[in-house]
Scaffold this motif. Structure first.
Motif, PDB file in Angstrom:
ATOM      1  N   PHE A   1       0.845  -1.192   0.000  1.00  0.00           N
ATOM      2  CA  PHE A   1       0.000   0.000   0.000  1.00  0.00           C
ATOM      3  C   PHE A   1       0.883   1.246   0.000  1.00  0.00           C
TER       4      PHE A   1
ATOM      5  N   LEU B   1       2.980   1.689  -3.126  1.00  0.00           N
ATOM      6  CA  LEU B   1       2.144   2.181  -4.227  1.00  0.00           C
ATOM      7  C   LEU B   1       1.987   3.685  -4.128  1.00  0.00           C
TER       8      LEU B   1
ATOM      9  N   LEU C   1       4.854   1.066 -12.306  1.00  0.00           N
ATOM     10  CA  LEU C   1       3.551   1.221 -11.652  1.00  0.00           C
ATOM     11  C   LEU C   1       2.717  -0.034 -11.802  1.00  0.00           C
ATOM     12  N   LEU C   2       2.682  -0.524 -13.042  1.00  0.00           N
ATOM     13  CA  LEU C   2       1.898  -1.731 -13.289  1.00  0.00           C
ATOM     14  C   LEU C   2       2.376  -2.867 -12.402  1.00  0.00           C
TER      15      LEU C   2
ATOM     16  N   PHE D   1       1.256  -2.344  -8.969  1.00  0.00           N
ATOM     17  CA  PHE D   1      -0.177  -2.627  -8.954  1.00  0.00           C
ATOM     18  C   PHE D   1      -0.424  -4.123  -8.813  1.00  0.00           C
ATOM     19  N   ALA D   2       0.320  -4.845  -9.633  1.00  0.00           N
ATOM     20  CA  ALA D   2       0.184  -6.302  -9.597  1.00  0.00           C
ATOM     21  C   ALA D   2       0.569  -6.841  -8.229  1.00  0.00           C
TER      22      ALA D   2
ATOM     23  N   VAL E   1       0.294  -5.287  -5.307  1.00  0.00           N
ATOM     24  CA  VAL E   1      -0.812  -5.016  -4.394  1.00  0.00           C
ATOM     25  C   VAL E   1      -1.898  -6.058  -4.589  1.00  0.00           C
ATOM     26  N   ALA E   2      -2.209  -6.259  -5.850  1.00  0.00           N
ATOM     27  CA  ALA E   2      -3.269  -7.201  -6.161  1.00  0.00           C
ATOM     28  C   ALA E   2      -2.937  -8.579  -5.607  1.00  0.00           C
ATOM     29  N   ALA E   3      -1.678  -8.958  -5.792  1.00  0.00           N
ATOM     30  CA  ALA E   3      -1.275 -10.280  -5.324  1.00  0.00           C
ATOM     31  C   ALA E   3      -1.416 -10.369  -3.804  1.00  0.00           C
TER      32      ALA E   3
ATOM     33  N   CYS F   1      -3.354  -8.743  -1.853  1.00  0.00           N
ATOM     34  CA  CYS F   1      -4.750  -8.798  -1.427  1.00  0.00           C
ATOM     35  C   CYS F   1      -5.382 -10.135  -1.762  1.00  0.00           C
ATOM     36  N   SER F   2      -4.987 -10.684  -2.884  1.00  0.00           N
ATOM     37  CA  SER F   2      -5.605 -11.956  -3.241  1.00  0.00           C
ATOM     38  C   SER F   2      -5.160 -13.037  -2.284  1.00  0.00           C
TER      39      SER F   2
ATOM     40  N   ASP G   1      -7.801 -13.407   0.074  1.00  0.00           N
ATOM     41  CA  ASP G   1      -8.920 -14.136  -0.499  1.00  0.00           C
ATOM     42  C   ASP G   1      -8.690 -15.642  -0.440  1.00  0.00           C
TER      43      ASP G   1
ATOM     44  N   LEU H   1      -4.414   6.327  -7.931  1.00  0.00           N
ATOM     45  CA  LEU H   1      -4.785   5.144  -8.698  1.00  0.00           C
ATOM     46  C   LEU H   1      -5.523   5.540  -9.964  1.00  0.00           C
TER      47      LEU H   1
ATOM     48  N   VAL I   1      -3.166   6.774 -12.488  1.00  0.00           N
ATOM     49  CA  VAL I   1      -2.484   5.676 -13.174  1.00  0.00           C
ATOM     50  C   VAL I   1      -3.386   5.086 -14.242  1.00  0.00           C
TER      51      VAL I   1
ATOM     52  N   PHE J   1     -10.000  -1.510  -0.610  1.00  0.00           N
ATOM     53  CA  PHE J   1      -9.733  -0.752   0.613  1.00  0.00           C
ATOM     54  C   PHE J   1     -10.136   0.699   0.467  1.00  0.00           C
TER      55      PHE J   1
ATOM     56  N   ASN K   1     -11.439 -16.341  -7.420  1.00  0.00           N
ATOM     57  CA  ASN K   1     -10.676 -15.958  -6.245  1.00  0.00           C
ATOM     58  C   ASN K   1     -10.885 -14.510  -5.828  1.00  0.00           C
ATOM     59  N   GLY K   2     -12.038 -13.982  -6.090  1.00  0.00           N
ATOM     60  CA  GLY K   2     -12.312 -12.637  -5.627  1.00  0.00           C
ATOM     61  C   GLY K   2     -11.852 -11.589  -6.614  1.00  0.00           C
TER      62      GLY K   2
ATOM     63  N   PHE L   1      -9.687  -9.266  -6.564  1.00  0.00           N
ATOM     64  CA  PHE L   1      -8.301  -8.871  -6.788  1.00  0.00           C
ATOM     65  C   PHE L   1      -7.577  -9.801  -7.727  1.00  0.00           C
ATOM     66  N   THR L   2      -7.968 -11.053  -7.677  1.00  0.00           N
ATOM     67  CA  THR L   2      -7.444 -11.953  -8.687  1.00  0.00           C
ATOM     68  C   THR L   2      -7.895 -11.457 -10.055  1.00  0.00           C
TER      69      THR L   2
ATOM     70  N   LEU M   1      -8.470  -8.506 -10.862  1.00  0.00           N
ATOM     71  CA  LEU M   1      -7.681  -7.343 -11.221  1.00  0.00           C
ATOM     72  C   LEU M   1      -6.400  -7.802 -11.908  1.00  0.00           C
ATOM     73  N   ILE M   2      -5.763  -8.799 -11.298  1.00  0.00           N
ATOM     74  CA  ILE M   2      -4.548  -9.348 -11.904  1.00  0.00           C
ATOM     75  C   ILE M   2      -4.882  -9.888 -13.283  1.00  0.00           C
TER      76      ILE M   2
ATOM     77  N   VAL N   1      -5.256  -7.130 -15.568  1.00  0.00           N
ATOM     78  CA  VAL N   1      -3.969  -6.501 -15.841  1.00  0.00           C
ATOM     79  C   VAL N   1      -3.133  -7.392 -16.754  1.00  0.00           C
TER      80      VAL N   1
END
Lengths: 523, 907
Positions: free
Chosen positions: A5, A8, A57-58, A61-62, A64-66, A68-69, A72, B16, B19, B99, B184-185, B187-188, B190-191, B194
């Protein structure tokens, strides 16, 4: 999650001036097209570095995503565990299967329910209804949140003053909430017959039947099929007063209608204002007047005539109905009889009468139990103290004690397991307990909420509320609010508007009754 | 939430979004073909480093780009900015389970989000369509492919959206499979998205600069489409839109887009005769797929004679049309046959046929459509340019036509139809059924006493007289009319001119005055009968006033009739040429004309107040609000013109227009509110009302009355001064002001002005919204408050547009200000007055919100629009509500018609 976080944020900050420079460069090109090639090359270099930071940045971003996942994934494990337990239940079912066929069916039902419960997570159920005071909304939402939290779902309640108009529009447009809390069985029948409502599945119906007496569950059935289940019960034949003030002035709680009127006259002679009345309620202005009508119809002419009146077996402008209307208008128009904080009865919301009742501006106020929700916070109820409020049974005419009741019914516009689960919850004692607890705590006194559901926790009730339950139990005959049972065009239409016109003196009782009769739908 | 946290969320969200915007801008830059975008540069660099080559092609490509450099950059910037804002509110709005979710901001943000989305989609559609048609002359293949894709997308989307086709039978299973993939929600996801984006990047870089026809270019496009679909899928999944809906929204239209787009691509590459064959074959294929997806409830039951006849008939019609237009007969035949086939197969016949027939029907329709697509030669460059040029107008008008048809024509037709129906229930069946009932709904409207209530005029047996003849506004208005008529008579004798229309006006007024006298007589005879109206509006409660009015009305009536009679007799004898010889001429031009008009306005207001009912109320609204707003707006615009602080004053008056009707009604509720006397008055107006009453009841009220009398005397002196100078404006204005003030002075002296009462706690309050019969005027006041600003702004612009030469010339000739206003400015802005008036009439007829909030139609203040809502939605009498809507529409149509006619006339 904290680390990515922050990183980023840093990356983002670093990039922002560069982003601005891009915008500037682009803009300058837009303005002047005569830039030299050399300059373009410069800009190209600049943009290359920009591209790099973009990639960074990308990447961030990835990351962060990882991160958070990862969370999950953890919750996924939980789901798997649940699945295993379900399997275990299934296994035990298998064992039972050999024993008894009848048992098997029951188990299947259980299994389905389990499956439904597992499915609830992540679902959303929307509910709309007419209860719109802050306290009501907070309590309803609070009680729903308990269930939502337990099942990892989202339930939202929105209460609106104009619910009875809005829901018609929304139903036509197909945008109605999943569940709607109808205060009018008549409207439930209308919507059900028009094909908007979904029939309540048997499992939910039997849950409601287990919790409520047949009188109550019957309000939700339309032509033999159940379209709504009760969620709340209201007691309407009540007159609010302050025992201490009565005592100080030497007034006795009246037993009969004649006593009531005589008492009012005495109060006027003493220089007190006997009644607070207000019938303003936004799009529903007039309903408080219809309550008076109904209570007196029950008392003057008995339950049989009342039923005929509701079912339109006698016309609305029957002399007996006009007589009752005239009785009320005469009472209210007596000089010095009524205090209305909005200046006139037709412009005063009933809720605004709570304060004058407490401060002694008026002595009595006929209103249902939910009126308690409007008292200033901390108003004591029926504890003998100064300023405590209490309610007495609306006096009888001939000694019979009929009871005017109302309530809310929950019906569904969407057929989904989560909707039925929430409906079942709303008709249960748990819901009543949760709501009562929240609402009583919020009011620091009488909650204004009441239910007739079996087995709710009497520990949550104060003496006053317990006495309401006694009145419920001791009623000789009870009838649902007539205007709520009549067709919508009358019950939430002309009965309200013409009643308001009569109260405001724009029409006589006869004219108003004629107009209501004329508006009764032909089919 | 702490302040710091809020700010933190805000900043992170903004970053964000930035970006996101940056990424989108880079894409956009590439898409619109900007030279030397950072991405292009880097790609070029990377390619040359790994030795992929192809950089030569770049130059060739850049040369063919259609937009100039600056424009492209601007477009890219624009898209980037929109994406940034979009992303910002998307993230802020808590639409992602991230978040950033903050409940406080979500409602605000989701509204803005929707607005931005709508604006962006509209803009993209508009710009996109233009760019698409640009390709017609430049890149025909691209053009044809995209056109095909759009047609397929829209057709399949519409069919699916209306539940006419369905995806494969087991689409839930397919969906479940995809579910598992992305389970997987968010955020997955999002990946996932991306990564897809990265794949697109990679493919793009790989194929960048490759010659146009190389397969890998198309592979790239396919990858991009696939990636977009994946990203959309992720988006919808994150939104938790039900899988079914997502499939409907995305997959079916995209399938259509791909199929028809491919067809378009193929057709753009081929020439006759292969072109026609391929078109027909591919169309048949697509049709067959559609037929396979057709919902069972709409599969046609083929009735051979019907659809063959329909097909042949319409094919012939098509040939005929193209024969007349001088176009190709075969394409006409194919188009006609296509329409005929669709009508024959899907409209004329029943439903529920077997799947094979559905496939067959759709197959033939598809083949015909494909053949129509493939008919004709490949267009030449000139023809392609023509396509592009001809497209401009329709593209420009398309949104308007679309919204017109969707928002106006279709609902109007449907409402018209519904107004002849009633919704009924059938025994034992759930649901509502519409039944044709003819004119019953209209009959219900016009026979209902709550629409037209003339009880006040027909209630003679009780010995009462119509309340009109006892009401103060009527008495005051009629007095002013009569005074002004006398002055018009004097002015007419001086000038000899006769105002047009007076030959009808004068005798009409005379008869009315006599009628009023008759009712006054009746009132005096039945003395003691209580007036139906309250103290405030009852001017003639004392016998003195009654006799005075009897005499006034009698004299005025006889005088006017006599004047009219002699006037007409002369006119009849001597004809039009001898107007100067008329002994009794009425000249209403001048200030007393204003008195006349104002008096008439008051009298008509009183007249409206003597009726009840929805339709009368609406008419009353139109009358009062239109006239008052127009006159006030014009007056303010004229007076403020070139005055100091003009802009400030006008801004303040204009401001209410920015407030919604509901908001305005709520504001005025607080103005009108009444609290019982003795409690704090929270309503502003009632507070003042009681203060005035206190003064009227005090010992010093005579002082106030005296002061008012002084004002009256002042106005009368102005009048007299005007008389000596033969300035009828001053005479009329003075009298018009003096009369009401005289009345106020009398009430004040009598101790009856304002909230008065025997004791301090018993003063009468003013119930603005509930006291009949003038309660509606207070509701109208709200609309006037809003609409005056509108009228003022338009008039102000019109007045400023009057050429100053005219005004200067008039001034040189010695014209006074009022002369300039009436004789130069007003004639110049007559068209504007027409526009403002008609716009106001339409607005007022539609008034709904104010009535709904203030009274909800209670207290006899119902208007058509609110009644329509109540019937259609509260009572759910859709037929009756529709009939009311049609009544409303029909009453608006003449106004709009007049407006349009005048516009045409001017054009």
């Amino acid at each position: 999650m904290a680390l990515p976080f922050n990183s980023l944020t840093n990356v983002g900050l670093r990039s922002s001036p560069e982003r601005a420079s891009i915008a500037r460069a682009g803009g300058s090109v837009g303005r002047a097209q005569l830039l030299s090639i050399a300059k373009q090359k410069d800009r190209g270099r600049m943009r290359l570095s920009n591209f790099k930071s973009l990639m960074a940045l990308l990447f961030a971003f990835a990351l962060v995503a990882a991160a958070c996942s990862g969370d999950d994934a953890a919750s996924d494990d939980g789901t798997e565990e649940e699945t295993t337990t379900t399997e275990a239940v299934e296994e035990s079912d298998d064992a039972m299967e050999e024993e008894d066929d009848a048992m098997e069916e029951e188990d299947d039902a259980m299994e389905e329910e389990d499956g439904a419960m597992a499915d609830l997570s992540g679902t959303t159920v929307t509910i709309s209804g007419p209860e719109n005071s802050e306290r009501d909304i907070a309590a309803i939402q609070g009680a729903l949140d308990v269930y939502a939290a337990a099942n990892d779902m989202t339930i939202t309640y929105s209460g609106s003053r104009s619910f009875s108009d809005d829901i018609g529009v929304q139903a036509e447009a197909g945008t109605a909430s999943d569940l709607a809390i109808f205060p009018q069985p008549g409207k439930v029948a209308d919507f059900a017959r028009d094909g908007f409502l979904v029939q309540v599945p048997d499992a939910t119906v039997s849950a409601a039947n287990a919790n409520w007496s047949p009188d109550w569950t019957g309000f939700g059935s339309v032509d033999g099929d159940v379209f709504a289940v009760p969620s709340k019960a209201d007691l309407k034949s009540l007159v609010w007063y302050q025992p201490a003030r009565f005592e100080a002035n030497g007034y006795e709680v009246p037993e009969t209608w004649d006593d009531f009127k005589a008492l009012a006259d005495v109060m006027i002679e003493d220089g007190n204002t006997p009644l607070c009345v207000g019938i303003e309620s936004g799009g529903a202005t007039g309903w408080a007047f219809t309550d008076w009508m109904e209570d007196l119809m029950l008392r003057f002419h008995g339950v049989d005539v009342y039923d005929q009146w509701v079912n339109h077996d006698i016309p609305f402008n029957d002399p007996r109905v006009v007589e009752v209307m005239q009785e009320i208008l005469d009472l209210w128009n007596t000089e010095g009889m009524v205090f209305a904080s909005g200046g006139s009865i037709a412009t005063t919301p009933f809720a605004e009468n709570a304060e004058p009742l407490v401060d002694g501006t008026c002595m009595m106020h006929r209103q249902a139990n939910f009126f308690a929700g409007n008292f200033p916070e901390g108003t004591p109820a029926n504890d003998g103290s100064e300023g405590a409020v209490n309610a007495f049974y609306f006096p009888t005419v001939d000694g019979t004690k009929p009871l005017l009741v109302a309530g809310t019914l929950v019906s569904s516009f969407r057929d989904a397991p989560e909707v039925w689960a929430v409906m079942e919850y709303m008709t249960s004692a748990e819901y009543a307990n949760e709501r009562q607890a929240i609402q009583a705590a919020d009011a620091a006194g009488t909650s204004g909420f009441l239910s007739a559901v079996n087995g709710w926790d009497a520990g949550n009730l104060n003496d006053l509320e317990a006495s309401f339950l006694d009145i419920f139990a001791g009623a000789e005959s009870s009838r649902f609010d007539a205007s709520d049972l009549m067709p919508a065009a009358v019950g939430s239409g002309s009965f309200w508007t013409e009643g308001t016109a009569a109260v405001n003196g724009d029409k006589t009782a006869q004219e108003a009754a004629d107009a209501i009769e004329a508006s009764w739908p032909s089919n | 939430m702490s302040v710091l946290e809020t700010i933190g969320r805000f900043v992170v969200t903004l970053l964000l979004a930035g970006v996101f915007g940056l990424v989108v801008r880079t894409f956009a830059q590439r898409f619109v073909g900007v030279q030397d975008s950072s991405l292009a540069q880097s790609v070029r660099e990377v390619r040359s480093r790994v030795g992929l080559g192809g950089t030569e092609a770049l130059a060739e490509r850049d040369a063919t780009l259609d937009l100039d450099y600056g424009t492209r950059n601007l477009v890219a910037d624009g898209i980037g900015i929109v994406a940034t804002v979009f992303g910002f509110f998307y993230l802020l709005g808590g639409r992602t389970s991230s978040f950033l979710n903050s409940p406080e901001s979500s409602k605000f943000a989701s509204t803005l989000w929707a607005v931005i989305l709508a604006v962006t989609v509209s803009a993209v559609l508009f710009v996109g369509t233009n760019i698409l048609f640009n390709q017609a002359s430049k890149n025909y293949t691209l053009f044809k492919t995209l056109i095909g894709a759009v047609i397929g997308f829209v057709t399949f989307g519409l069919l699916d959206g209306n539940r006419l086709i369905q995806w494969v039978q087991g689409r839930e299973t397919v969906a479940d499979g995809l579910h598992g993939l992305v389970n997987n929600g968010s955020f997955t996801l999002l990946i996932f998205s991306v990564l897809i984006g990265a794949v697109i990047f990679a493919f793009y870089g790989y194929s960048y600069g490759t010659p146009r026809d190389e397969p890998r270019r198309y592979a790239t496009i396919a990858a991009a489409v696939g990636g977009t679909m994946g990203a959309l899928w992720g988006l919808f999944y994150a939104e938790r839109i039900p899988v079914d809906t997502a499939i409907t929204i995305i997959w079916t239209p995209l399938l259509g887009a791909i199929l028809v787009g491919a067809l378009g691509f193929a057709l753009s590459k081929l020439n006759q005769p292969v072109r026609l064959a391929v078109g027909a074959a591919a169309g048949a294929g697509i049709g067959a797929i559609l037929g396979g997806f057709l919902f069972r409830s709409v599969t046609p039951r083929m009735e051979v004679p019907k659809f063959l006849i329909a097909t042949a008939l319409l094919a012939a019609v098509g040939v005929g049309i193209n024969y007349i237009r001088g176009k190709n007969l075969i394409t006409g035949a194919i188009s006609g046959a296509l329409i005929g086939w669709i009508i024959g197969a899907f409209v004329l016949t029943g439903v529920g046929g077997p799947r094979s027939e559905a496939i067959g029907a759709c197959l033939v329709a598809g083949a015909l459509a494909g053949a129509r697509f493939g008919a004709g030669e490949l267009p030449t460059q000139t023809q392609r340019t023509n396509i592009e040029n001809r497209s401009r107008g329709p593209i420009f008008l398309a949104p308007a036509m679309f919204f017109l048809s969707v928002g106006l024509v279709i609902p109007l037709i449907r409402t018209f139809y519904l107004s002849f129906t009633d919704t009924v229930r059938r025994e034992g069946v759930r649901g509502r059924f519409t039944e044709f009932v003819g004119l019953e709904n209209y009959d219900r409207i016009f026979s209902n006493p709550s629409s037209f209530d003339i009880g006040d005029w027909t209630n003679f047996e009780n010995g009462t007289i119509p309340s009109l003849f006892t009401s103060a506004p009527f008495a005051l208005g009629l007095t002013m009319v009569l005074v002004a008529a006398g002055m018009a008579f004097l002015a007419g004798r001086r000038s000899g001119a006769s105002a047009s229309g007076s030959s009808l006006l004068v005798p009409g007024l005379g008869i009315f005055a006599l009628l009023a006298a008759l009712f006054q007589f009746r009132l005096i005879r039945s003395s003691g009968s209580e007036s139906a109206q309250g103290d405030i509006v009852d001017a003639v409660s004392t016998p003195l006033w009654r006799y005075a009015y009897l005499l006034l009305f009698l004299a005025a009536g006889l005088g006017l009739l006599y004047a009219a009679f002699t006037n007409m007799a002369f006119a009849g004898k001597s004809g039009g040429a001898a107007t100067a010889a008329k002994p009794f001429s009425f000249d209403l031009a001048g200030g007393h004309g204003g008195v006349f008009a104002f008096g008439l306005f008051l009298a008509i207001t009183a007249f409206f107040a003597s009726f009840r009912g929805t339709i009368f109320n609406s008419l009353w609204w139109v009358f009062t609000v239109t006239i008052v707003s127009t006159v006030l707006g014009l007056g303010i615009a004229a007076l403020a013109d070139r005055a100091s602080l003009e802009n400030v004053a006008k801004s303040i008056i204009f401001m209410p227009l920015a407030i919604s009707f509901v908001g305005a009604a709520i504001i005025w509720r607080f103005m009108f509110i009444a609290r019982p006397d003795g409690r704090p008055q929270t309503g502003v107006l009632n507070y003042l009302w009681l203060k005035v009453g206190d003064f009227a009841m005090s010992d010093w009220n005579w002082l106030g009355a005296l002061a008012l009398l002084g004002v009256v005397a002042g106005f009368l002196m102005i009048s007299y001064a005007g008389y000596t100078r033969a300035n009828s404006g001053m005479v009329g204005g003075g009298i018009a002001m003096a009369l009401p003030i005289l009345w106020l002075a009398w009430r004040l002296f009598d101790g009856r002005l304002g909230g008065v009462g025997a004791t301090a706690g018993d003063r009468t309050l003013f119930f603005f919204s509930t006291d009949l019969p003038y309660n509606q005027l207070w509701l109208m006041l709200i609309l006037i408050w809003i609409q005056t600003g509108f009228a003022m702004v338009i008039f102000s612009a019109a007045i400023k547009a009057v050429p100053s030469e005219f005004i200067e010339a008039a001034r040189v000739d010695g014209a006074t200000d009022s002369n300039i206003f009436w004789r130069i400015i007003v004639p110049q802005i007559i068209p504007t007055i027409g526009v403002v008036t008609t716009t106001l009439i339409v607005t007022v007829l539609k008034v709904f919100d104010i009535v709904r909030v203030m009274t909800n139609g209670n207290f006899e203040s119902q208007v058509i629009a609110n009644e329509m809502f109540v019937q259609a939605f509260s009572n759910r009498e859709v037929g009756l509500g529709s009939a009311l809507a049609i009544v409303l529409f029909i009453s608006v149509v003449p106004v709009v018609f007049v407006n349009v006619r005048r516009l045409q006339h001017e054009g």
